[in-house]
Design an enzyme around this catalytic site. Structure first.
Site, short mmCIF file in Angstrom:
data_model
loop_
_atom_site.label_atom_id
_atom_site.label_comp_id
_atom_site.label_asym_id
_atom_site.label_seq_id
_atom_site.Cartn_x
_atom_site.Cartn_y
_atom_site.Cartn_z
N HIS A 126 0.81 -1.23 0.00
CA HIS A 126 0.00 0.00 0.00
C HIS A 126 0.84 1.28 0.00
O HIS A 126 0.48 2.27 0.65
CB HIS A 126 -0.95 0.01 1.19
N HIS A 150 -9.91 1.71 0.92
CA HIS A 150 -9.78 0.50 1.75
C HIS A 150 -10.86 0.45 2.83
O HIS A 150 -10.59 0.11 3.99
CB HIS A 150 -8.39 0.47 2.39
N GLU A 171 -11.68 -3.74 -2.62
CA GLU A 171 -10.63 -2.83 -3.06
C GLU A 171 -10.48 -2.94 -4.58
O GLU A 171 -9.72 -3.75 -5.09
CB GLU A 171 -9.31 -3.17 -2.36
#
Length: 384
Positions: A133, A208, A347
């Site tokens: 991420h 998210h 996601e």
């Protein structure tokens, strides 16, 4: 896209309201200061049907989504925390990313490195042995500049902007990013992503949020909720969640959600992939019926107890579905103590580790190009 003047973060105790009071509205209020003293603002979009979406300038985090059940009773259907301090200390340190905008590269990059234009780039190893991420200081920790867009009373929007310099977290190229959050009278929460670069780079952005349509304190989390995914294939991974060379068919596996089924139905099947991830934490390769960039329905979720429904449309080629496997009762949030299967993420994104897999849809972005991506979360109820 025309925008209004910059949304000044100069609020005392006053809440500012915008939009048609008979339709969708946007309000803002202070949400405290970061640990290094930067002010953070909380924004709330509401429509006339009892649907609201709250988000803050820190991390672009969606802190709350309220929707009514079949009896008209509202509840928050995403996992979150009551204070900014909680987000800074729990969501980040715990690797939870509750509600956040994540990048520069959502998901994992193997061993924190990739090669582009003959040069190898080295990234933070924040999910050993991989990068996750965007790294240790990803976009989920940045203060985004927020502007209100001019909309009619049927829809209200705000655009979140961020500049990411060349070399940020090891990635090449300076990026200018704009993410637009919109709430309509049709009960849809839309996220539009846009970005440009001054140098060849890779980019993969997503939100998210963890959904639980039953609302806070539900005894079974999302286990009883019924999910559908329009995907004939998924992306198997190794023990560190890095994809193998090829995608695999969902047929005859626990990953087949082409016919709606409860999330719990095959969750405890003896399957190597489920063992590796301790549940679902995989990329589903979405069926694209109208071209690779078409905005199409990807997933649905239904909670039989409350009647709430969620439909997810996206232009993205994949969706990472994660059943909060590593949320193990370490923290208390808005709904009490959060445990495994407390929520599920959708996601929407490109595939994990794409820069190291030439056969995957490309995540490269070049000067002169504009990255575009859209996802719509549409909320409803079933009366029966």
């Amino acid at each position: 896209m025309k925008t209004s003047a910059f949304f000044a973060v100069l609020f005392a105790s006053t809440t500012l309201a915008f939009g048609d009071v008979h339709g969708a509205t946007l309000t803002s209020e202070p949400f405290g200061q970061t640990q290094d003293g930067k002010p953070v603002t909380l924004y709330t979009m509401k429509n006339s049907h009892g649907v609201s979406v709250s988000f803050m300038s820190w991390g672009g985090v969606v802190t709350k989504i309220e929707t009514p059940d079949r009896h008209g009773k509202p509840a928050d259907i995403v996992l979150g925390f009551p204070t900014l301090h909680d987000y800074e200390t729990k969501s980040v340190d715990g690797g939870l990313y509750f509600g956040a905008l994540v990048g520069r590269y959502a998901n994992r990059i193997a061993k924190g490195q990739f090669t582009l234009d003959g040069q190898t780039y080295h990234l933070d190893i924040n999910n050993p042995p991989n990068s996750l991420h965007g790294g240790n200081d990803g976009y989920n920790k940045r203060i985004w500049n927020v502007e209100r867009l001019q909309n009619s009373g049927s829809i209200v929007s705000a655009v979140l902007k961020l500049s990411s310099p060349d070399g940020d977290q090891g990635y090449p190229g300076a990026l200018d990013i704009a993410v637009t959050y919109s709430l309509g009278e049709d009960n849809s929460f839309r996220i539009d992503y846009s970005a440009t670069t001054n140098k060849d780079t890779v980019l993969n952005l997503t939100n998210h949020s963890y959904f639980n349509l039953a609302g806070p304190g539900s005894p079974h989390g999302v286990l009883d909720q019924v999910m559908w995914v329009d995907a004939d294939q998924y992306t198997p991974t190794d023990r560190t969640s890095i994809p193998f060379a090829e995608n695999a068919s969902v047929a005859g596996t626990p990953f087949d959600f082409r016919t709606p089924k409860a999330i719990s139905r095959d969750l405890k099947v003896d399957n190597e992939q489920l063992l590796f991830a301790q549940g679902y934490d995989h990329n589903w390769v979405l069926n694209k019926h109208h071209g690779p960039d078409a905005l199409e329905k990807a997933t649905t979720l239904y909670d039989p107890a409350s009647g709430r429904t969620l439909e997810c449309d996206t232009t993205e080629p994949g969706v990472q579905i994660y059943t909060s496997n590593f949320v193990k009762g370490n923290y208390a949030g808005n709904g009490g103590i959060y445990r495994q299967t407390e929520g599920v993420t959708f996601e929407t994104q490109h595939f994990p580790d794409s820069p190291n897999h030439p056969n995957f849809p490309t995540t490269e972005l070049k000067p002169g190009q504009t990255f575009k991506s859209s996802t719509i979360f549409r909320f409803g109820v079933r009366r029966g």
